[in-house]
Design a protein around this motif. Structure first.
Motif, PDB file in Angstrom:
ATOM      1  N   ASP A  46       0.843  -1.149   0.026  1.00 46.02           N
ATOM      2  CA  ASP A  46      -0.073  -0.026  -0.145  1.00 46.02           C
ATOM      3  C   ASP A  46       0.892   1.492  -0.083  1.00 46.02           C
ATOM      4  O   ASP A  46       0.594   2.262  -0.833  1.00 46.02           O
ATOM      5  CB  ASP A  46      -1.064   0.041   1.272  1.00 46.02           C
ATOM      6  N   LYS A  47       1.869   1.216   0.836  1.00 46.36           N
ATOM      7  CA  LYS A  47       2.692   2.218   0.723  1.00 46.36           C
ATOM      8  C   LYS A  47       3.583   2.743  -0.703  1.00 46.36           C
ATOM      9  O   LYS A  47       3.720   3.665  -0.813  1.00 46.36           O
ATOM     10  CB  LYS A  47       3.823   2.098   1.807  1.00 46.36           C
ATOM     11  N   VAL A  48       3.932   1.405  -1.419  1.00 47.71           N
ATOM     12  CA  VAL A  48       4.361   1.566  -2.482  1.00 47.71           C
ATOM     13  C   VAL A  48       3.285   2.211  -3.704  1.00 47.71           C
ATOM     14  O   VAL A  48       3.738   3.179  -4.244  1.00 47.71           O
ATOM     15  CB  VAL A  48       4.963   0.273  -3.024  1.00 47.71           C
ATOM     16  N   LYS A  49       2.263   1.624  -3.350  1.00 43.61           N
ATOM     17  CA  LYS A  49       1.244   2.244  -4.485  1.00 43.61           C
ATOM     18  C   LYS A  49       0.890   3.572  -3.955  1.00 43.61           C
ATOM     19  O   LYS A  49       0.820   4.484  -5.097  1.00 43.61           O
ATOM     20  CB  LYS A  49      -0.091   1.280  -4.308  1.00 43.61           C
ATOM     21  N   LYS A  50       0.939   4.027  -2.821  1.00 44.60           N
ATOM     22  CA  LYS A  50       0.574   5.401  -2.569  1.00 44.60           C
ATOM     23  C   LYS A  50       1.448   6.501  -2.960  1.00 44.60           C
ATOM     24  O   LYS A  50       1.602   7.743  -3.280  1.00 44.60           O
ATOM     25  CB  LYS A  50       0.143   5.643  -1.057  1.00 44.60           C
ATOM     26  N   GLY A  51       2.906   5.845  -2.923  1.00 42.10           N
ATOM     27  CA  GLY A  51       4.133   6.627  -2.930  1.00 42.10           C
ATOM     28  C   GLY A  51       3.918   6.918  -4.803  1.00 42.10           C
ATOM     29  O   GLY A  51       4.295   8.155  -5.127  1.00 42.10           O
ATOM     30  N   ILE A  52       3.813   5.754  -5.343  1.00 44.08           N
ATOM     31  CA  ILE A  52       3.973   5.858  -6.846  1.00 44.08           C
ATOM     32  C   ILE A  52       2.775   6.943  -7.277  1.00 44.08           C
ATOM     33  O   ILE A  52       3.022   7.763  -8.338  1.00 44.08           O
ATOM     34  CB  ILE A  52       3.762   4.528  -7.444  1.00 44.08           C
ATOM     35  N   GLY A  53       1.674   6.759  -6.591  1.00 40.15           N
ATOM     36  CA  GLY A  53       0.470   7.562  -7.002  1.00 40.15           C
ATOM     37  C   GLY A  53       0.472   9.234  -6.955  1.00 40.15           C
ATOM     38  O   GLY A  53       0.256  10.077  -7.806  1.00 40.15           O
ATOM     39  N   LYS A  54       1.555   9.514  -5.841  1.00 39.45           N
ATOM     40  CA  LYS A  54       1.991  10.851  -5.702  1.00 39.45           C
ATOM     41  C   LYS A  54       2.938  11.402  -6.571  1.00 39.45           C
ATOM     42  O   LYS A  54       3.277  12.696  -6.525  1.00 39.45           O
ATOM     43  CB  LYS A  54       2.363  10.942  -4.181  1.00 39.45           C
ATOM     44  N   MET A  55       3.500  10.514  -7.307  1.00 42.45           N
ATOM     45  CA  MET A  55       4.830  11.107  -8.006  1.00 42.45           C
ATOM     46  C   MET A  55       4.172  11.904  -9.209  1.00 42.45           C
ATOM     47  O   MET A  55       3.212  11.425 -10.047  1.00 42.45           O
ATOM     48  CB  MET A  55       5.483   9.798  -8.531  1.00 42.45           C
ATOM     49  N   PRO A  56       4.944  12.765  -9.676  1.00 38.97           N
ATOM     50  CA  PRO A  56       4.608  13.447 -11.209  1.00 38.97           C
ATOM     51  C   PRO A  56       5.169  12.434 -12.165  1.00 38.97           C
ATOM     52  O   PRO A  56       5.872  11.658 -12.252  1.00 38.97           O
ATOM     53  CB  PRO A  56       5.411  14.723 -11.256  1.00 38.97           C
ATOM     54  N   SER A  57       4.381  12.499 -13.412  1.00 39.73           N
ATOM     55  CA  SER A  57       4.822  11.571 -14.482  1.00 39.73           C
ATOM     56  C   SER A  57       6.153  12.149 -14.946  1.00 39.73           C
ATOM     57  O   SER A  57       6.451  13.463 -14.903  1.00 39.73           O
ATOM     58  CB  SER A  57       3.957  12.119 -15.731  1.00 39.73           C
ATOM     59  N   GLY A  58       7.117  11.163 -15.254  1.00 39.60           N
ATOM     60  CA  GLY A  58       8.362  11.359 -15.620  1.00 39.60           C
ATOM     61  C   GLY A  58       9.285  11.185 -14.550  1.00 39.60           C
ATOM     62  O   GLY A  58      10.597  11.057 -14.956  1.00 39.60           O
ATOM     63  N   HIS A  59       8.642  11.127 -13.288  1.00 41.65           N
ATOM     64  CA  HIS A  59       9.833  10.784 -12.025  1.00 41.65           C
ATOM     65  C   HIS A  59      10.584   9.365 -12.308  1.00 41.65           C
ATOM     66  O   HIS A  59       9.814   8.375 -12.373  1.00 41.65           O
ATOM     67  CB  HIS A  59       9.001  10.998 -10.960  1.00 41.65           C
TER      68      HIS A  59
END
Length: 104
Positions: A46-59
């Motif tokens: 869940d922490k991985v999914k949330k962290g990726i979800g908050k990232m801007p495209s191209g990060h």
């Protein structure tokens, strides 16, 4: 030690549904946490999914940027779930010989 059991197609379907509904990337990790009465892997995922979800495209990132000292099998699940997570593995590994990913 290895623990195994067999299921029929209906039981597998039910396990896949339960794993997904409880936030797990796959059936084996769901079964292990349920058997041991823990939810540690689901929390990490869940922490991985949330962290990726908050990232801007191209990060560009490595799993260790999201989870400090992640278990190796979490990296495998990250790699296997690229399409679901909206990420792509980069062709070259970083200086620590670790896969890096780009948020799409």
């Amino acid at each position: 030690m290895r623990v195994q059991f067999s299921v029929d197609s209906n039981e597998l379907s039910k396990l896949q549904h339960l794993a997904s509904a409880n936030g797990y990337p796959d059936v084996p990790t769901y079964c292990k946490d349920i058997s041991l009465e823990e939810r540690t892997y689901a929390n990490l995922w869940d922490k991985v999914k949330k962290g990726i979800g908050k990232m801007p495209s191209g990060h560009v990132f490595a799993l260790r940027d999201l989870i400090q000292s992640p278990p190796a099998n979490l990296g495998v699940k990250l790699y296997e779930n690229q399409a679901t997570l909206g990420i792509a593995v980069n062709a070259k590994k970083d200086s620590l010989n670790t896969n890096t990913f780009t948020k799409l």
